[in-house]
Design a protein around this motif. Structure first.
Motif, mmCIF file in Angstrom:
data_model
loop_
_atom_site.group_PDB
_atom_site.id
_atom_site.type_symbol
_atom_site.label_atom_id
_atom_site.label_comp_id
_atom_site.label_asym_id
_atom_site.label_seq_id
_atom_site.Cartn_x
_atom_site.Cartn_y
_atom_site.Cartn_z
ATOM 1 N N ALA A 503 0.834 -1.209 0.000
ATOM 2 C CA ALA A 503 0.000 0.000 0.000
ATOM 3 C C ALA A 503 0.868 1.258 0.000
ATOM 4 N N MET A 504 1.945 1.268 0.787
ATOM 5 C CA MET A 504 2.821 2.438 0.843
ATOM 6 C C MET A 504 3.568 2.626 -0.481
ATOM 7 N N LEU A 505 4.026 1.531 -1.074
ATOM 8 C CA LEU A 505 4.677 1.644 -2.378
ATOM 9 C C LEU A 505 3.681 2.139 -3.423
ATOM 10 N N GLY A 506 2.430 1.693 -3.310
ATOM 11 C CA GLY A 506 1.400 2.180 -4.223
ATOM 12 C C GLY A 506 1.203 3.682 -4.093
ATOM 13 N N GLY A 507 1.287 4.198 -2.864
ATOM 14 C CA GLY A 507 1.184 5.643 -2.667
ATOM 15 C C GLY A 507 2.301 6.388 -3.371
ATOM 16 N N ILE A 508 3.518 5.853 -3.299
ATOM 17 C CA ILE A 508 4.649 6.490 -3.986
ATOM 18 C C ILE A 508 4.453 6.436 -5.496
#
Length: 664
Positions: A503-508
Motif C-alpha cells: 500500500a505504501m509503495l502504491g502511494g509512492i
C-alpha cells in the motif's frame, strides 16, 4: 396685516399655566388685602386701591415692553439664522446638486459652480454623463455615504433621494493626510536564506566570506533603493523594517529580489533561495514581529523561495514560489521526527490515524504505515476510513486488506472513531494538514493532541496547535516520509507486513506518476526498502488497472480541451456524469504530454454535490496558488481542489477568472 398672536410668538415658558396661576394668585392676594383695608379704615383702603391700580398698570406696560423687546430679539435672531443658512449654502465648501426625476442637474450651489468651472456648464446635463461613478452611487440602493474623486478633488458624498439632492463635502486634505499616514505605517518582516547552510558547508572560509560579501552588497543596495532597514541577526536570517509605501512598491515588483538572488547566485554555481514573511496592521511591534515570523514559517512550509505578506486580520498575499523546493530534510531530521513521534505515541492511550477525504493510495498507505509504527510500540491504533468515499483503486486495496485480519481489525468507521476517542488520545493527520479536508474533522475537536505528516506545500489554514509537524514539500509522497521513519523504530514488535508495504509503495507510485514526477534519490531508497519487506508491484498495477469505460471517459475528456491562455488548457466532463478522481488526474497527466500545454486543468463531477479539479504543470505555472484561490492546494506542479454546491460550468468560469487574475 400680521394676525400672529403674542402668545404664539412668546416662548413656551411665558405661556406656562403654572406661571399664570402664580401671577393670578399674587394679584388676588393684593385685591383681598385692599378690600380688607376698606373694612378697617377708609383711607387705608383708598391707598391700597391706588397701589393695586398702579401695580396693574406697571405690570401691563412692562409686559408690553418685554414682549416687544423679546419679539425684536426673535425676529433679529431669525433673520441672522436665515442669512447664515444662505451664506453657508453659498460660501461653505460643500457642493450641492439638485436633480430632477430624470437625474438631470436642475441647480447647483455657487461653491460647486466654482469647483466645476473647468468642466463647463452642467445645468440640464444628466448626472450619468457628468460623472458615471457618482451616478452609479446615486442609483444604488446600498451606498448612501461614499467617496468619489472629481476634478482632482476627493468628496464625501451624501444623498437625500426624497428631494433628489446630492451633497459633496471636500475632504481632499483629510484624504491626503490619511493616505500619507497609511503609506508611513510600519511593516515588520523576516528574510530567511533557505539553503544557506547547505551551500556554505562545502566552501572554505574564504569562499564563505566571499559569498557573504556578495550577499551583503546586494542586500545593502536593495535596502537603500527601497528605504528598508535590515539587520542580520544570524547567518541565515535578517530582520526587516520598512513602511507601507515601500511594501506596495515591492509588491508591484512581485518581490523580484527572490528571482534576482536565485539568478545571481546560480551564476556562481551556488543557487540560493530566500523566503520572506512580512506583516503590518494595528498591532504593537512585538505582535507584528510574531505575525511576520508565522508568515515566514508558512512560506518555508510551502517550500520556500517565496514571500508572504499578511496584514492583521486579512488574507495573506503570496509572491514567488516559482521553483520546486530544494531538498532540506536529512537523515538526522528523520531520526528526530521518528523519536518525537514515538514519544507522543507512548504518552497517548490510543492513536487514531486518518487521511483526507476521498483518499488515494498515498493517504491509505501512509495511514497503514503510521499504524504499523504504533503497533511496533505495542500501542492500540485505529485507522479511520470512510468506505463510502473510496476510489476504485483504493477499493481494490481494501478488498485485499480484508484478507489480513491483523490489519483489518484496526480499520474503523468515522462513527466508531468519534465514539471511542478521548482527550488523552493522539490523532495523526497524514497526506494533508487542513482540518476541513480530514475524513473525520470532529476527532480534532475531541482531543487537542494531534500531529501532522504531509508532503504538500503548507496553506494558510492549518491544524490548531499540533504537537508535532513534519511537512516536507520536497518529498514525493507522504508514504516516502513515513517509510524513512521505520529505520528508527524498535524492532521488538511485529515488523511491517506485505500488504502494508504494498500500500505504501502504491502511494509512492501514484504520487510520482510511476516515478516520473518529483522523484529523488530518497524516493528510490524508500521504494527499495518497501520492496525488500515484501511490497508487490504487480499487485499495485492490478489496483491501478482501469476499466475500458474509464479509458473511454478519459478520451472524451481530452476531446473537450480548451485553451484559455497560451500554454494553459482546460478539459471538463459532463455535469451529469460522475468521474473517479484518478480519471481526472490521469487525464491531466496525459494533457501535459501534449505539445503546447504547460498547465492542464481537468474539471469533473466527483459526486452529486461535489465537483473536483485536477491541476498539473510542467513548472512554469504555479498551479498550487491557483488551486488555493479555489479552496484547494498541493504542489507547484501538482494540485487539486474540491468544490461543493456548484455546477461544472460555474466552476469553469471561476477557474478562468482565477487564472486570468494570477497571470495579470
Amino acid at each position: 396685516m400680521n394676525n400672529t398672536k403674542k402668545e404664539d410668538i412668546l416662548p413656551k415658558f411665558l405661556n406656562n399655566p403654572s406661571l399664570r396661576l402664580i401671577l393670578f394668585f399674587a394679584l388676588a392676594i393684593q385685591l383681598i388685602m385692599t378690600l380688607l383695608s376698606f373694612v378697617a379704615y377708609l383711607w387705608l383702603g383708598t391707598i391700597m386701591l391706588i397701589m393695586f391700580i398702579v401695580t396693574l398698570i406697571v405690570i401691563w406696560r412692562l409686559g408690553n415692553v418685554y414682549i416687544k423687546e423679546l419679539n425684536d430679539y426673535i425676529l433679529n435672531l431669525t433673520y441672522r439664522i436665515k442669512r447664515g443658512e444662505q451664506e453657508a449654502l453659498i460660501k461653505m465648501p460643500i457642493g450641492i446638486l439638485l436633480l430632477n426625476e430624470e437625474h438631470q442637474v436642475d441647480w447647483l450651489n455657487p461653491y460647486m459652480q466654482t469647483q466645476l468651472s473647468k468642466v463647463g456648464n452642467v445645468l440640464g446635463e444628466s448626472l450619468e454623463d457628468i460623472h458615471s461613478e457618482l451616478y452609479e452611487m446615486y442609483t444604488s440602493e446600498d451606498k448612501q455615504h461614499s467617496l468619489v474623486e472629481w476634478n482632482e478633488k476627493i468628496y464625501q458624498v451624501t444623498f437625500q433621494k426624497d428631494i433628489y439632492a446630492v451633497y459633496l463635502m471636500d475632504i481632499t486634505e483629510y484624504a491626503t493626510i490619511k493616505e500619507e499616514y497609511e503609506e508611513a505605517r510600519p511593516v515588520v518582516g523576516w528574510l530567511f536564506l533557505d539553503n544557506y547552510d547547505e551551500i556554505t558547508q562545502g566552501l572554505d572560509d574564504r569562499g564563505v566570506s566571499g559569498f557573504d560579501s556578495m550577499l551583503t552588497t546586494y542586500f545593502s543596495n536593495w535596502g537603500r533603493q527601497h528605504g528598508i532597514f535590515y539587520k542580520r541577526v544570524s547567518d541565515d536570517r535578517y530582520f526587516l523594517l520598512l513602511n507601507r509605501k515601500e511594501l506596495d512598491r515591492l509588491e508591484k515588483e512581485k518581490f523580484n529580489i527572490i528571482d534576482n538572488i536565485r539568478e545571481r547566485t546560480s551564476k556562481r554555481n551556488l543557487p540560493l533561495t530566500i523566503s520572506l514573511g512580512l506583516a503590518y496592521g494595528e498591532e504593537p511591534f512585538d505582535k507584528l514581529a510574531e505575525l511576520a515570523q508565522n508568515n515566514l514559517d508558512l512560506a518555508l512550509g510551502r517550500g520556500g523561495d517565496q514571500a508572504i505578506v499578511k496584514p492583521v486580520d486579512e488574507e495573506p498575499r503570496y509572491y514567488g514560489g516559482k521553483t520546486n523546493p530544494m531538498e532540506k530534510r536529512t537523515r538526522v531530521r528523520s531520526r528526530m521526527i521518528s523519536q518525537a513521534m514515538q514519544k507522543l505515541m507512548n504518552d497517548s492511550e490510543h492513536i487514531f490515524v486518518m487521511g483526507h477525504k476521498n483518499p488515494d493510495l498515498d493517504a491509505i498507505g501512509s495511514s497503514l504505515g503510521v499504524a504499523r509504527i504504533a503497533m511496533m510500540l505495542k500501542k492500540t491504533v485505529y485507522v479511520v476510513v470512510d468506505k463510502d468515499d473510496l476510489s476504485h483503486d483504493v477499493t481494490k486495496l481494501m478488498l485485499e486488506i480484508d484478507k489480513h485480519d491483523q490489519v483489518r481489525k484496526n480499520i474503523i468507521s468515522i462513527a466508531d472513531a468519534e465514539k471511542r476517542i478521548t482527550p488523552k488520545d493522539l490523532v495523526v493527520l497524514v497526506d494533508h494538514h487542513k482540518p476541513l479536508l480530514s475524513i473525520a474533522p470532529n476527532l480534532l475537536k475531541k482531543t487537542k493532541r494531534n500531529m501532522v505528516i504531509d508532503h504538500h506545500r503548507r496553506g494558510e489554514e492549518f491544524t490548531e496547535n499540533p504537537l508535532l509537524v513534519y511537512i516536507e514539500p520536497y518529498a514525493s509522497s507522504t508514504a516516502e516520509l513515513i517509510t524513512e521513519l521505520f529505520e528508527y523504530v524498535s524492532t521488538d514488535g511485529d515488523p511491517i507486513n506485505r500488504i502494508e508495504a504494498t500500500a505504501m509503495l502504491g502511494g509512492i507510485v501514484v504520487d510520482t506518476n510511476n516515478f516520473s514526477l518529483r522523484t529523488g534519490s530518497r524516493t528510490f531508497d524508500a521504494a527499495s526498502y518497501l520492496q525488500s519487506v515484501g511490497a508487490n508491484s504487480t499487485m499495485i498495477q492490478r489496483w491501478l488497472k482501469e476499466d475500458p469505460e474509464v479509458y473511454l471517459q478519459r478520451s472524451r475528456l481530452i476531446e473537450t480541451i480548451e485553451f484559455v491562455q497560451d500554454g494553459i488548457a482546460i478539459a471538463n466532463g459532463d455535469d451529469d456524469t460522475i468521474y473517479q478522481t484518478v480519471t481526472s488526474a490521469q487525464t491531466a497527466d496525459t494533457m501535459l504530454g501534449m505539445s503546447g500545454i504547460e498547465a492542464a486543468f481537468v474539471i469533473t463531477r466527483r459526486s452529486e454535490d461535489m465537483v473536483g479539479i485536477s491541476a498539473r504543470s510542467l513548472g512554469k505555472i504555479n498551479v498550487q496558488i491557483i488551486m488555493e484561490k479555489l479552496g484547494g492546494g498541493g504542489h507547484l506542479s501538482n494540485a487539486a481542489t474540491q468544490i461543493d454546491g456548484k455546477s461544472v460550468t460555474e466552476i469553469i468560469e471561476e477557474l478562468k477568472d482565477v487564472i486570468q487574475a494570477q497571470l495579470d
